[in-house]
Design a protein around this motif. Sequence first.
Motif, PDB file in Angstrom:
ATOM      1  N   GLU A 189       0.502  -1.371  -0.014  1.00 16.91           N
ATOM      2  CA  GLU A 189       0.095  -0.133   0.049  1.00 16.91           C
ATOM      3  C   GLU A 189       1.243   1.452  -0.300  1.00 16.91           C
ATOM      4  N   ASP A 190       2.008   1.090   0.160  1.00 14.65           N
ATOM      5  CA  ASP A 190       2.992   1.879   0.958  1.00 14.65           C
ATOM      6  C   ASP A 190       4.235   1.877   0.195  1.00 14.65           C
ATOM      7  N   LEU A 191       4.695   3.092  -1.095  1.00 16.57           N
ATOM      8  CA  LEU A 191       5.567   3.028  -1.522  1.00 16.57           C
ATOM      9  C   LEU A 191       6.377   4.891  -1.619  1.00 16.57           C
ATOM     10  N   LYS A 192       7.646   4.144  -1.296  1.00 14.94           N
ATOM     11  CA  LYS A 192       8.628   5.291  -0.892  1.00 14.94           C
ATOM     12  C   LYS A 192       9.963   5.179  -2.213  1.00 14.94           C
ATOM     13  N   MET A 193      10.595   6.161  -2.562  1.00 17.05           N
ATOM     14  CA  MET A 193      11.574   6.129  -3.798  1.00 17.05           C
ATOM     15  C   MET A 193      11.831   7.227  -2.953  1.00 17.05           C
ATOM     16  N   VAL A 194      13.143   7.211  -3.106  1.00 19.56           N
ATOM     17  CA  VAL A 194      14.459   8.437  -3.405  1.00 19.56           C
ATOM     18  C   VAL A 194      16.263   8.536  -3.773  1.00 19.56           C
ATOM     19  N   SER A 195      15.599   9.293  -4.496  1.00 18.24           N
ATOM     20  CA  SER A 195      17.173   9.324  -5.466  1.00 18.24           C
ATOM     21  C   SER A 195      17.457   7.768  -6.153  1.00 18.24           C
ATOM     22  N   CYS A 196      16.584   7.657  -6.669  1.00 14.15           N
ATOM     23  CA  CYS A 196      16.604   6.477  -7.461  1.00 14.15           C
ATOM     24  C   CYS A 196      16.101   6.561  -9.112  1.00 14.15           C
ATOM     25  N   SER A 197      16.385   5.618 -10.519  1.00 18.62           N
ATOM     26  CA  SER A 197      16.729   5.924 -11.809  1.00 18.62           C
ATOM     27  C   SER A 197      15.668   4.452 -11.834  1.00 18.62           C
ATOM     28  N   PHE A 198      14.799   5.236 -12.395  1.00 23.09           N
ATOM     29  CA  PHE A 198      13.977   3.804 -12.948  1.00 23.09           C
ATOM     30  C   PHE A 198      14.197   3.487 -14.550  1.00 23.09           C
ATOM     31  N   GLY A 199      13.601   2.201 -14.729  1.00 16.77           N
ATOM     32  CA  GLY A 199      13.732   1.778 -15.827  1.00 16.77           C
ATOM     33  C   GLY A 199      11.696   2.239 -17.221  1.00 16.77           C
ATOM     34  N   THR A 200      10.623   2.029 -17.159  1.00 17.24           N
ATOM     35  CA  THR A 200       9.480   2.973 -18.011  1.00 17.24           C
ATOM     36  C   THR A 200       8.457   2.604 -17.741  1.00 17.24           C
ATOM     37  N   LYS A 201       8.772   1.726 -16.559  1.00 16.59           N
ATOM     38  CA  LYS A 201       6.491   1.426 -15.713  1.00 16.59           C
ATOM     39  C   LYS A 201       7.422   0.927 -13.972  1.00 16.59           C
ATOM     40  N   ILE A 202       6.223   2.037 -13.695  1.00 15.65           N
ATOM     41  CA  ILE A 202       5.555   1.401 -12.136  1.00 15.65           C
ATOM     42  C   ILE A 202       4.069   0.986 -12.100  1.00 15.65           C
ATOM     43  N   SER A 203       3.622   0.105 -12.021  1.00 20.96           N
ATOM     44  CA  SER A 203       2.545  -0.692 -11.632  1.00 20.96           C
ATOM     45  C   SER A 203       1.917  -1.229 -11.055  1.00 20.96           C
ATOM     46  N   SER A 204       0.803  -1.123  -9.576  1.00 20.86           N
ATOM     47  CA  SER A 204       1.099  -1.984  -9.356  1.00 20.86           C
ATOM     48  C   SER A 204      -1.009  -1.801  -8.604  1.00 20.86           C
ATOM     49  N   LYS A 205      -1.863  -2.577  -8.349  1.00 19.84           N
ATOM     50  CA  LYS A 205      -2.997  -2.595  -8.314  1.00 19.84           C
ATOM     51  C   LYS A 205      -3.074  -2.183  -6.452  1.00 19.84           C
ATOM     52  N   SER A 206      -2.594  -2.616  -6.242  1.00 18.34           N
ATOM     53  CA  SER A 206      -3.232  -2.328  -3.997  1.00 18.34           C
ATOM     54  C   SER A 206      -2.484  -0.908  -3.604  1.00 18.34           C
ATOM     55  N   LEU A 207      -1.792  -0.283  -4.144  1.00 21.56           N
ATOM     56  CA  LEU A 207      -0.856   1.172  -4.005  1.00 21.56           C
ATOM     57  C   LEU A 207      -1.941   2.002  -3.266  1.00 21.56           C
ATOM     58  N   LYS A 208      -1.670   2.211  -2.291  1.00 26.06           N
ATOM     59  CA  LYS A 208      -2.625   3.329  -1.921  1.00 26.06           C
ATOM     60  C   LYS A 208      -1.285   5.262  -1.322  1.00 26.06           C
ATOM     61  N   ARG A 209      -0.600   4.845  -1.065  1.00 28.53           N
ATOM     62  CA  ARG A 209      -0.071   5.831  -1.358  1.00 28.53           C
ATOM     63  C   ARG A 209       1.477   5.737  -2.341  1.00 28.53           C
ATOM     64  N   LEU A 210       2.243   6.795  -2.511  1.00 27.18           N
ATOM     65  CA  LEU A 210       3.119   6.923  -3.300  1.00 27.18           C
ATOM     66  C   LEU A 210       4.759   8.154  -3.650  1.00 27.18           C
ATOM     67  N   SER A 211       5.647   8.175  -3.841  1.00 23.83           N
ATOM     68  CA  SER A 211       6.546   9.316  -2.908  1.00 23.83           C
ATOM     69  C   SER A 211       7.170   9.291  -3.993  1.00 23.83           C
ATOM     70  N   ILE A 212       7.822  10.288  -4.636  1.00 22.85           N
ATOM     71  CA  ILE A 212       9.304   9.812  -6.154  1.00 22.85           C
ATOM     72  C   ILE A 212       9.725  10.914  -5.269  1.00 22.85           C
ATOM     73  N   SER A 213      11.006  11.022  -5.133  1.00 19.29           N
ATOM     74  CA  SER A 213      11.520  12.597  -4.703  1.00 19.29           C
ATOM     75  C   SER A 213      13.315  12.036  -5.690  1.00 19.29           C
ATOM     76  N   TYR A 214      13.741  13.221  -5.976  1.00 21.69           N
ATOM     77  CA  TYR A 214      14.763  13.563  -6.930  1.00 21.69           C
ATOM     78  C   TYR A 214      15.281  12.123  -7.507  1.00 21.69           C
ATOM     79  N   CYS A 215      14.270  11.710  -8.165  1.00 21.66           N
ATOM     80  CA  CYS A 215      14.475  10.217  -9.402  1.00 21.66           C
ATOM     81  C   CYS A 215      15.209  10.688 -10.387  1.00 21.66           C
ATOM     82  N   ASP A 216      15.444   9.704 -11.161  1.00 22.45           N
ATOM     83  CA  ASP A 216      15.927  10.335 -12.439  1.00 22.45           C
ATOM     84  C   ASP A 216      14.524   8.822 -13.649  1.00 22.45           C
TER      85      ASP A 216
END
Length: 400
Positions: free
Chosen positions: A158-185
């Motif tokens: 339900e809770d996903l937090k990412m700081v100073s990360c680098s991603f591919g092309t997709k973030i997916s979840s059917k259950s996630l309630k809270r998403l925080s993305i900071s200082y990411c590429d």
Amino acid sequence: MASGSDRISALPEETLLHVLTFLPAHEAVQTSLLARRWRNLWRSVPRLWIVQKDRFQTMEEMNKFVNRILLLRDHSSALEECQLDITSDLTEDCKHVDLWLRQALCCQVRSLLFDSHSLYQSELADAPLISQHLRKLSLDNVKLNDCFMDFSSCLVLEDLKMVSCSFGTKISSKSLKRLSISYCDFDWDTRGCISVPSLLSLEIADLDGGLCPFLERMPSLATTFIRIGRNCEDYNIMDDNDTSVILDGISDAANLELTAEADEKFAPFRCTFIRDFRWCPTFSNLKTLLLNEWFLVANINCLICFLKHSPILEKLTLQLRTNAKHIMNADGEGYSSPSMLREYCSASKHLKIVEVKCNEIDEVVHEVVKVLSSCGVCLDRINVKQWKSPSSCFSFEHKE
């Protein structure tokens, strides 16, 4: 009290385990030497806090400890939280992180946190996480591939937090309630996609680089905070066959804060917010809105468009810094003339509070007030305040 009696060991096991949760994991293990009662308690402690600093001289030492404490754990005891904290500055030392995370999942961890102070990102395996127990995941300074970011096998996350990360092309979840993305590429060549249809709270702050991600619709969204940095720009050419990147996905939000770094080098045609207004949706649930000076582009047409498409808006906050005039005069490609937009714009009848926060009351502020008035906002509802600096918090969470 009898001499030498051990009253602490006589406490209930639940109490002793609670005491151990306040210790770093290596100190919790050392309590096994205190007395027979303590010998195996560390195997059942509900919170593991494993820290490299001041404890492990090398990452190999830490790797052996992490592997052993997770392997020997009593799997019948719930692991509520596992926090891993590394400080190594050697790139080869990051290779163990992925295995640690997956071993913690095997211990049915509920909350998994990885914090890195390393100069290098830890690259995680291109394989999905699988868990029926994981509810919270926090990652710092890691490189994430597409398969890893598919959380369809984390059924209660339900809770996903990412700081100073680098991603591919997709973030997916059917259950996630809270998403925080900071200082990411995000990727510079292919626009990423965030697909989280059950989301309630979204925070995307200070993106360091790449193309802004495409946001799929989030019908349950309550609060949204998006702050775009100057390095996260759209150089892609967009035409009438394209669709909204951000605004359509967050159009169901009740509380919305959209800000962008808009200094003298600000290029409006590269700002995703502004380009998205070519396909401006209706914000049918929006009650609280905060914008900073990017809305001034093209003679304040973006603000006018928001007022036109927010039928139940109750509170509007506008943040303006000094020397914002260059933004208001900047070209906004593909917009109608201000007079045409204002002619058909009528602000929400529910709009009770308008706050204009500025460093100084200048001609830009006067023009903003004039536009608001022309859209039907009563002057007695417009409150102009001088302030020192913006806050990074949600405006609608502030308590006076």
